[in-house]
Design an enzyme around this catalytic site. Structure first.
Site: not given
Length: 414
Positions: A76, A150, A278, A298, A372
């Protein structure tokens, strides 16, 4: 290295505080805008020594392993930032990336991520003189910090830390570090070890015996090959059950995956023929197949086989066809794309520039882009906008809590 006192001016893209100095910007992990801090400076990097003035946005971290004064885990980077400025920071990563390409579409509020939602966690492991070390790397180092908690990871994973240490200990063939990617599935934990020395017969037998004593483990693979599989791991893609290949890419949280899929499906609407580029092991394709004929493309054969098997063995789906193809080297051409009513693409961090250039020429009515990496997303969207597409909305999605990583779904129409 020098010691100095600086004022933090802003947060950088990696979540570090940035201090403007006469010698250039200095990046200070764990520091927040408005704070006056003493740092040990080494070039453009500053190590936080003490804080003279704290930001009102600073909060007490939940996890004992997030502590710059001790052996801090590097998982983090923003656990010390209050909720509202944190969500603003995440959304602004997308806003600024788009703005850098001259794009100012509507950007929705961040779809947030809760505690304990991370179903896919990557541990580092290494045998030491004191025993097996299992944890996460300290930021920007190969030093493994042993963890006992965590708050980000799924409770089902953290409850099996002792079991994971036992598996890692049985696999370790020396003092070199290796990775354990752990995925929570409906059948138990799927554990993929990578970077392990080839197993001799003794280690192989010991590892198998260890796993067979652990009821929470569905499968263990080593360097991509299945070692032992008491049960087939199963993930749920909108009611379609899939057994992913060992170590396969998976969205980090199911909640984020469901949110992104809902956005994509709503945008595609009543389209009859949909192309999923993808496609992975079917995150979007298998959901889309409830209402549309889907062609899934893919580059990784094992992912495609998992998708194909699930499609062929699930009742109630429209036809799903699959194609193995490297979309970076051989994108679908504009002519091939024209037969589809809608296109969905979810590429790796590098984006899909070559494929998007063809898509921009094809004129498919609806496009859903999932990414992303806001920077490569902005680049790809610019190509589409320049060919007449309108960005209807962009929705940032947080599935990497307290990290500088953010997903986004962009919905376009022509």
């Amino acid at each position: 290295m020098s010691t100095l006192t600086v004022t933090i001016n802003r947060l950088g893209a990696h979540g570090h505080g940035i201090a403007n100095t006469a010698e250039g910007p200095v990046y200070v992990p764990h520091a927040l805008p408005g704070e006056t801090v003493a740092i040990a400076r080494n070039g453009s990097h500053g190590t936080l020594l003490s804080t003279a003035t704290s930001s009102p946005d600073r909060v007490v971290p939940l996890c004992r392993h997030f502590n710059p004064d001790r052996d801090a885990c590097g998982g983090c980077s923003l656990q010390h930032l209050a909720e509202q400025p944190y969500t603003d920071f995440k959304r602004n990563l997308v806003v600024e990336a788009l703005r850098s390409k001259g794009l100012t579409p509507p950007v929705e509020p961040l779809v947030t991520c809760g505690l304990g939602q991370r179903r896919r966690t990557v541990f580092s492991a290494r045998r030491t003189d004191k025993g097996l070390l299992l944890g996460f790397n300290r930021a920007e180092t190969n030093h493994i910090v042993s963890v006992e908690e965590c708050p980000v990871a799924a409770p089902a994973i953290m409850a099996q830390l002792d079991a994971l240490r036992s598996i890692a200990a049985a696999l370790a063939g020396g003092s070199e570090s290796f990775r354990l990617t752990v995925l929570e599935t409906l059948a138990g934990l799927d554990v993929a070890a990578e970077g392990v020395k080839p197993l001799d017969e003794k280690r192989r037998r010991a590892a198998i015996e260890t796993v067979m004593r652990l009821s929470a483990i569905a499968r263990v693979s080593v360097n991509g090959e299945i070692l032992v599989e008491p049960r087939k791991p199963l993930v749920d893609f909108g009611g379609v059950l899939v057994t992913p290949p060992p170590g396969a890419f998976m969205q980090a949280t199911k909640e984020a995956e469901d949110a992104m899929a809902a956005l994509v499906l709503a945008h595609v609407g009543k389209a009859k023929r949909v192309l999923d580029l993808f496609a992975g092991s079917g995150t979007f394709a298998l959901r889309l197949a409830r209402t549309a004929r889907v062609h899934a493309v893919e580059g990784e054969d094992k992912l495609l086989k998992a998708l194909d098997l699930a499609a062929r063995t699930t009742e109630g789906l429209k036809p799903v066809t699959v194609e193995k193809r490297d979309l970076f080297r051989r994108p679908l051409t504009a002519q091939e794309l024209k037969v589809y009513d809608a296109v969905v693409f979810d590429p790796p961090r590098a984006g899909a520039e070559a494929q998007v250039r063809e898509l921009a020429r094809a004129g498919v009515k609806k496009v859903a882009a999932v990414s992303c990496n806001p920077l490569t997303l902005a680049r790809d969207l610019r190509l589409l906008v320049d060919q007449g597409y309108e960005i209807r909305s962009v929705i940032p999605v947080d599935q990497f809590l307290w990290s500088p990583h953010v997903e986004a779904v962009a919905l376009l129409q022509r």
